[in-house]
Design a protein around this motif. Structure first.
Motif, short mmCIF file in Angstrom:
data_model
loop_
_atom_site.label_atom_id
_atom_site.label_comp_id
_atom_site.label_asym_id
_atom_site.label_seq_id
_atom_site.Cartn_x
_atom_site.Cartn_y
_atom_site.Cartn_z
N UNK A 36 0.63 -1.23 -0.03
CA UNK A 36 -0.12 0.21 -0.06
C UNK A 36 0.98 1.30 0.02
N UNK A 37 0.21 2.18 -0.86
CA UNK A 37 1.02 3.67 -0.74
C UNK A 37 0.00 4.66 -0.22
N UNK A 38 0.61 5.80 0.19
CA UNK A 38 -0.32 6.76 0.65
C UNK A 38 -1.27 7.22 -0.17
N UNK A 39 -0.98 7.11 -1.71
CA UNK A 39 -1.77 7.46 -2.66
C UNK A 39 -3.12 6.57 -2.92
N UNK A 40 -3.09 5.53 -1.92
CA UNK A 40 -4.23 4.55 -1.92
C UNK A 40 -5.10 5.01 -0.81
N UNK A 41 -4.83 6.05 -0.04
CA UNK A 41 -5.97 6.44 0.94
C UNK A 41 -7.04 6.89 0.30
N UNK A 42 -8.18 6.50 0.83
CA UNK A 42 -9.46 6.69 0.04
C UNK A 42 -10.58 6.21 0.77
N UNK A 43 -11.83 6.39 0.56
CA UNK A 43 -12.90 5.52 0.85
C UNK A 43 -13.20 4.57 -0.26
N UNK A 44 -13.19 3.27 0.12
CA UNK A 44 -13.48 2.16 -0.89
C UNK A 44 -14.99 1.80 -1.10
N UNK A 45 -15.53 1.88 -1.93
CA UNK A 45 -16.90 1.40 -2.22
C UNK A 45 -17.02 -0.05 -2.87
N UNK A 46 -18.01 -0.96 -2.33
CA UNK A 46 -18.31 -1.73 -3.22
C UNK A 46 -19.58 -1.71 -4.10
N UNK A 47 -19.65 -2.22 -5.43
CA UNK A 47 -20.66 -1.97 -6.22
C UNK A 47 -21.03 -3.41 -6.96
N UNK A 48 -22.28 -3.51 -7.15
CA UNK A 48 -22.78 -4.78 -7.72
C UNK A 48 -23.70 -4.39 -9.16
#
Length: 123
Positions: free
Chosen positions: A86-98
């Motif tokens: 993991x990198x600092x630029x991976x910082x985010x809110x992660x959403x699952x979608x279907x």
């Protein structure tokens, strides 16, 4: 209707790994292609990875390719996103979608969304 619940986010250090989970439930929870998207502060939401039903095909954004794996357990109606290095630029809110069966990288093609889980990568 489909309900999606993400889990597994948190605060990690650069170089660490994280495994996100997304559990689907509801009357239409079967036969779903699943996608992961993320939104960093001040940025638009972007595609991360997707997997079709029943899981033979996957697709990854270039930014995570080679250090991420999307997988699914169809018996549990759950999809996973393993992210390594993991990198600092991976910082985010992660959403699952279907969406039904076929994967796509386009977020407007997914009618069902989870509430998101925060991943913060410190340097």
């Amino acid at each position: 209707q489909v309900q999606l619940v993400e889990s597994g986010g948190g605060l990690v250090q650069a170089g660490d790994s994280v495994r996100l989970s997304c559990a689907a439930s509801g009357r239409s929870a079967g036969l779903l292609a699943m996608g992961w998207f993320r939104q960093a502060p001040g940025k638009e939401r972007e595609f991360v990875a997707a997997i079709n039903w029943p899981g033979a095909r996957t697709n990854y954004a270039d930014s995570v390719k080679g250090r991420s794996t999307i997988s699914r357990d169809n018996a549990k109606n759950t999809v996973y996103l393993q992210m390594d290095s993991l990198k600092p630029e991976d910082t985010a809110v992660y959403y699952c979608a279907a969406r039904p069966i076929l994967l796509t990288t386009l977020e407007n093609e997914y009618p069902h969304w989870g509430q998101g889980t925060q991943v913060t990568v410190s340097s």
